[in-house]
Design a protein around this motif. Structure first.
Motif, PDB file in Angstrom:
ATOM      1  N   LYS A  22      11.253  -6.710  17.255  1.00  0.00           N
ATOM      2  CA  LYS A  22      10.262  -6.468  18.291  1.00  0.00           C
ATOM      3  C   LYS A  22      10.191  -4.978  18.616  1.00  0.00           C
ATOM      4  CE  LYS A  22       8.752  -7.833  22.892  1.00  0.00           C
ATOM      5  NZ  LYS A  22       9.065  -8.585  24.130  1.00  0.00           N
ATOM      6  N   ASP A  23       8.979  -4.489  18.756  1.00  0.00           N
ATOM      7  CA  ASP A  23       8.662  -3.098  19.104  1.00  0.00           C
ATOM      8  C   ASP A  23       8.871  -2.116  17.945  1.00  0.00           C
ATOM      9  OD1 ASP A  23       7.940  -3.823  21.699  1.00  0.00           O
ATOM     10  OD2 ASP A  23      10.011  -3.623  22.418  1.00  0.00           O
ATOM     11  N   PHE A  24       9.265  -2.619  16.771  1.00  0.00           N
ATOM     12  CA  PHE A  24       9.378  -1.733  15.612  1.00  0.00           C
ATOM     13  C   PHE A  24       7.966  -1.324  15.179  1.00  0.00           C
ATOM     14  CE2 PHE A  24       9.526  -0.717  11.111  1.00  0.00           C
ATOM     15  CZ  PHE A  24      10.640   0.111  11.034  1.00  0.00           C
ATOM     16  N   SER A  25       7.818  -0.061  14.830  1.00  0.00           N
ATOM     17  CA  SER A  25       6.513   0.407  14.364  1.00  0.00           C
ATOM     18  C   SER A  25       6.660   1.192  13.069  1.00  0.00           C
ATOM     19  CB  SER A  25       5.827   1.262  15.432  1.00  0.00           C
ATOM     20  OG  SER A  25       6.596   2.415  15.708  1.00  0.00           O
ATOM     21  N   THR A  26       5.627   1.125  12.263  1.00  0.00           N
ATOM     22  CA  THR A  26       5.590   1.840  10.991  1.00  0.00           C
ATOM     23  C   THR A  26       4.131   2.129  10.675  1.00  0.00           C
ATOM     24  OG1 THR A  26       6.352   1.827   8.679  1.00  0.00           O
ATOM     25  CG2 THR A  26       5.523  -0.251   9.555  1.00  0.00           C
ATOM     26  N   SER A  27       3.871   2.638   9.507  1.00  0.00           N
ATOM     27  CA  SER A  27       2.489   2.858   9.092  1.00  0.00           C
ATOM     28  C   SER A  27       2.351   2.495   7.625  1.00  0.00           C
ATOM     29  CB  SER A  27       2.059   4.306   9.331  1.00  0.00           C
ATOM     30  OG  SER A  27       2.841   5.182   8.551  1.00  0.00           O
ATOM     31  N   TYR A  28       1.135   2.240   7.214  1.00  0.00           N
ATOM     32  CA  TYR A  28       0.841   1.954   5.807  1.00  0.00           C
ATOM     33  C   TYR A  28      -0.174   2.974   5.326  1.00  0.00           C
ATOM     34  CZ  TYR A  28      -0.520  -0.346   1.498  1.00  0.00           C
ATOM     35  OH  TYR A  28      -0.763  -0.613   0.179  1.00  0.00           O
ATOM     36  N   ARG A  29       0.148   3.615   4.211  1.00  0.00           N
ATOM     37  CA  ARG A  29      -0.767   4.561   3.573  1.00  0.00           C
ATOM     38  C   ARG A  29      -1.307   3.926   2.304  1.00  0.00           C
ATOM     39  NH1 ARG A  29      -2.608   9.532   3.840  1.00  0.00           N
ATOM     40  NH2 ARG A  29      -1.400   9.877   5.746  1.00  0.00           N
ATOM     41  N   LEU A  30      -2.624   3.893   2.164  1.00  0.00           N
ATOM     42  CA  LEU A  30      -3.228   3.245   1.007  1.00  0.00           C
ATOM     43  C   LEU A  30      -2.868   3.967  -0.277  1.00  0.00           C
ATOM     44  CD1 LEU A  30      -4.984   2.158   3.474  1.00  0.00           C
ATOM     45  CD2 LEU A  30      -6.676   1.636   1.723  1.00  0.00           C
ATOM     46  N   LYS A  31      -2.718   3.168  -1.345  1.00  0.00           N
ATOM     47  CA  LYS A  31      -2.296   3.698  -2.635  1.00  0.00           C
ATOM     48  C   LYS A  31      -3.453   4.314  -3.415  1.00  0.00           C
ATOM     49  CE  LYS A  31       1.868   1.671  -2.378  1.00  0.00           C
ATOM     50  NZ  LYS A  31       3.126   2.435  -2.291  1.00  0.00           N
ATOM     51  N   LYS A  32      -4.662   3.790  -3.182  1.00  0.00           N
ATOM     52  CA  LYS A  32      -5.803   4.230  -3.987  1.00  0.00           C
ATOM     53  C   LYS A  32      -7.020   4.439  -3.114  1.00  0.00           C
ATOM     54  CE  LYS A  32      -8.516   3.183  -8.115  1.00  0.00           C
ATOM     55  NZ  LYS A  32      -8.765   2.253  -9.238  1.00  0.00           N
ATOM     56  N   LYS A  33      -7.653   5.573  -3.271  1.00  0.00           N
ATOM     57  CA  LYS A  33      -8.851   5.894  -2.496  1.00  0.00           C
ATOM     58  C   LYS A  33      -9.945   4.861  -2.770  1.00  0.00           C
ATOM     59  CE  LYS A  33     -12.033   9.731  -1.536  1.00  0.00           C
ATOM     60  NZ  LYS A  33     -11.799   9.693  -0.079  1.00  0.00           N
ATOM     61  N   GLY A  34     -10.595   4.427  -1.722  1.00  0.00           N
ATOM     62  CA  GLY A  34     -11.662   3.446  -1.846  1.00  0.00           C
ATOM     63  C   GLY A  34     -11.206   2.014  -1.694  1.00  0.00           C
ATOM     64  N   ASN A  35      -9.889   1.778  -1.739  1.00  0.00           N
ATOM     65  CA  ASN A  35      -9.362   0.435  -1.504  1.00  0.00           C
ATOM     66  C   ASN A  35      -9.431   0.092  -0.019  1.00  0.00           C
ATOM     67  OD1 ASN A  35      -8.770   0.003  -4.184  1.00  0.00           O
ATOM     68  ND2 ASN A  35      -6.555  -0.116  -3.928  1.00  0.00           N
ATOM     69  N   GLY A  36      -9.320  -1.194   0.263  1.00  0.00           N
ATOM     70  CA  GLY A  36      -9.148  -1.687   1.618  1.00  0.00           C
ATOM     71  C   GLY A  36      -7.870  -2.500   1.690  1.00  0.00           C
ATOM     72  N   VAL A  37      -7.496  -2.897   2.898  1.00  0.00           N
ATOM     73  CA  VAL A  37      -6.298  -3.716   3.100  1.00  0.00           C
ATOM     74  C   VAL A  37      -6.663  -4.926   3.938  1.00  0.00           C
ATOM     75  CG1 VAL A  37      -3.983  -3.843   4.106  1.00  0.00           C
ATOM     76  CG2 VAL A  37      -4.712  -1.762   2.929  1.00  0.00           C
ATOM     77  N   TYR A  38      -6.237  -6.100   3.480  1.00  0.00           N
ATOM     78  CA  TYR A  38      -6.357  -7.305   4.291  1.00  0.00           C
ATOM     79  C   TYR A  38      -4.959  -7.656   4.785  1.00  0.00           C
ATOM     80  CZ  TYR A  38      -8.313 -11.533   6.225  1.00  0.00           C
ATOM     81  OH  TYR A  38      -8.737 -12.483   7.114  1.00  0.00           O
ATOM     82  N   ALA A  39      -4.773  -7.593   6.103  1.00  0.00           N
ATOM     83  CA  ALA A  39      -3.487  -7.911   6.727  1.00  0.00           C
ATOM     84  C   ALA A  39      -3.527  -9.350   7.229  1.00  0.00           C
ATOM     85  CB  ALA A  39      -3.215  -6.958   7.877  1.00  0.00           C
ATOM     86  N   PHE A  40      -2.462 -10.111   6.937  1.00  0.00           N
ATOM     87  CA  PHE A  40      -2.401 -11.520   7.328  1.00  0.00           C
ATOM     88  C   PHE A  40      -1.061 -11.763   8.007  1.00  0.00           C
ATOM     89  CE2 PHE A  40      -1.725 -16.111   6.314  1.00  0.00           C
ATOM     90  CZ  PHE A  40      -2.837 -16.613   6.970  1.00  0.00           C
ATOM     91  N   VAL A  41      -1.106 -12.224   9.257  1.00  0.00           N
ATOM     92  CA  VAL A  41       0.110 -12.407  10.047  1.00  0.00           C
ATOM     93  C   VAL A  41       0.771 -13.739   9.684  1.00  0.00           C
ATOM     94  CG1 VAL A  41       1.097 -12.585  12.343  1.00  0.00           C
ATOM     95  CG2 VAL A  41      -0.818 -11.021  11.929  1.00  0.00           C
ATOM     96  N   LEU A  42       1.980 -13.657   9.124  1.00  0.00           N
ATOM     97  CA  LEU A  42       2.722 -14.862   8.760  1.00  0.00           C
ATOM     98  C   LEU A  42       3.435 -15.463   9.971  1.00  0.00           C
ATOM     99  CD1 LEU A  42       4.260 -13.604   5.397  1.00  0.00           C
ATOM    100  CD2 LEU A  42       2.186 -14.964   5.734  1.00  0.00           C
ATOM    101  N   ASN A  43       3.964 -14.604  10.818  1.00  0.00           N
ATOM    102  CA  ASN A  43       4.663 -15.050  12.026  1.00  0.00           C
ATOM    103  C   ASN A  43       4.569 -13.973  13.097  1.00  0.00           C
ATOM    104  OD1 ASN A  43       6.086 -17.672  11.377  1.00  0.00           O
ATOM    105  ND2 ASN A  43       6.924 -16.407   9.732  1.00  0.00           N
ATOM    106  N   GLY A  44       4.472 -14.404  14.346  1.00  0.00           N
ATOM    107  CA  GLY A  44       4.579 -13.476  15.454  1.00  0.00           C
ATOM    108  C   GLY A  44       3.291 -12.752  15.789  1.00  0.00           C
ATOM    109  N   ASP A  45       3.455 -11.597  16.432  1.00  0.00           N
ATOM    110  CA  ASP A  45       2.339 -10.844  16.985  1.00  0.00           C
ATOM    111  C   ASP A  45       2.452  -9.372  16.589  1.00  0.00           C
ATOM    112  OD1 ASP A  45       1.384 -13.119  18.722  1.00  0.00           O
ATOM    113  OD2 ASP A  45       3.371 -12.796  19.600  1.00  0.00           O
ATOM    114  N   PHE A  46       1.308  -8.758  16.346  1.00  0.00           N
ATOM    115  CA  PHE A  46       1.253  -7.365  15.907  1.00  0.00           C
ATOM    116  C   PHE A  46       0.128  -6.628  16.608  1.00  0.00           C
ATOM    117  CE2 PHE A  46       3.484  -9.238  12.335  1.00  0.00           C
ATOM    118  CZ  PHE A  46       4.332  -8.232  11.891  1.00  0.00           C
ATOM    119  N   THR A  47       0.244  -5.304  16.611  1.00  0.00           N
ATOM    120  CA  THR A  47      -0.886  -4.430  16.889  1.00  0.00           C
ATOM    121  C   THR A  47      -1.071  -3.543  15.672  1.00  0.00           C
ATOM    122  OG1 THR A  47      -0.382  -4.390  19.257  1.00  0.00           O
ATOM    123  CG2 THR A  47      -1.869  -2.696  18.416  1.00  0.00           C
TER     124      THR A  47
END
Length: 246
Positions: free
Chosen positions: A181-206
């Motif tokens: 809980k309260d851990f934060s990080t970031s994701y940097r895309l690997k390839k320009k022009g790509n998108g990311v679909y995030a899917f929550v398996l458990n819990g809550d996120f911002t």
């Protein structure tokens, strides 16, 4: 939708309750994108991500042998044991911590069964359009170290057979993270022009200022990176970076 958060310019939010739902008795499935009898013209795909099914298979039941071609098919077991058989001669069992991939290519048949008599199987079935057609069909599965996703993003899939995780015929990268809980990080895309679909398996996120709960999905594009914060203990998320052009 537009968002003023500097990390996310464009996004689409799919709350869990808005997914398609099918209950066949032995199979209960939630469809993020149009699938089978669920058809929503506004939810056909996210870039090359075509199918994201959240499946529960009853004890002793399963999918009989059926065909696929020219699709990358990824299975991520969440609970229980799923037996896989295919026309390439593979007979295997996958369970939580494993990831399975098939390049259907010129065509394969496969079946999936819950062989346990006392436990549901829960797994994600994901289809990605390939960047090469009519390849020789192939199968792979690996067992991941679950500790490698504690408070970090564990890569489970890439375009490169020499990289971490399984690989597919597409410029896609998948990661799973499980956070305190309260851990934060970031994701940097690997390839320009790509998108990311995030899917929550458990819990809550911002993510980038957007609140997400259990089984919500968030598609993000036109960005280079975004922030991720876990708002509950043991919150777990799947990130699927994919090309946005079919």
């Amino acid at each position: 939708m537009e968002n003023n958060n500097e990390q996310i310019n464009k996004y689409v939010l799919h709350k869990a309750a808005t997914r398609g739902h099918a209950n066949h008795g032995w199979l209960e499935s939630y469809h993020t994108f149009s699938f089978a009898n669920y058809h929503n013209p506004e939810r056909m795909n996210f870039g090359v991500l075509r199918v994201l099914n959240d499946d529960r298979v009853s004890e002793g039941m399963g999918f009989g042998k059926h065909p696929h071609d020219n699709m990358e098919i990824i299975s991520i077991p969440l609970d229980g044991d799923l037996e896989h058989q295919d026309s390439m001669g593979n007979v295997t069992v996958i369970k939580n911590g494993d990831i399975q991939v098939m390049s259907a290519g010129t065509g394969i048949f496969h079946s999936e069964y819950n062989k346990n008599k006392d436990q549901l199987v829960k797994f994600l079935q994901i289809w990605v359009y390939p960047n090469q057609k009519n390849v020789t069909p192939r199968y792979d599965q690996i067992t991941l170290n679950l500790e490698d996703r504690h408070n970090k993003l564990q890569q489970i899939l890439s375009p490169n057979s020499e990289d971490e995780g399984v690989w597919i015929y597409q410029d896609a990268w998948f990661h799973i993270g499980k956070f305190d809980k309260d851990f934060s990080t970031s994701y940097r895309l690997k390839k320009k022009g790509n998108g990311v679909y995030a899917f929550v398996l458990n819990g809550d996120f911002t993510i980038g200022g957007i609140e997400l709960n259990h089984r919500d999905g968030l598609g993000i594009w036109d960005t280079n990176s975004f922030s991720i914060q876990a708002n509950s203990e043991g919150a777990e998320i799947l990130l699927m970076e994919v090309p946005m052009q079919l």
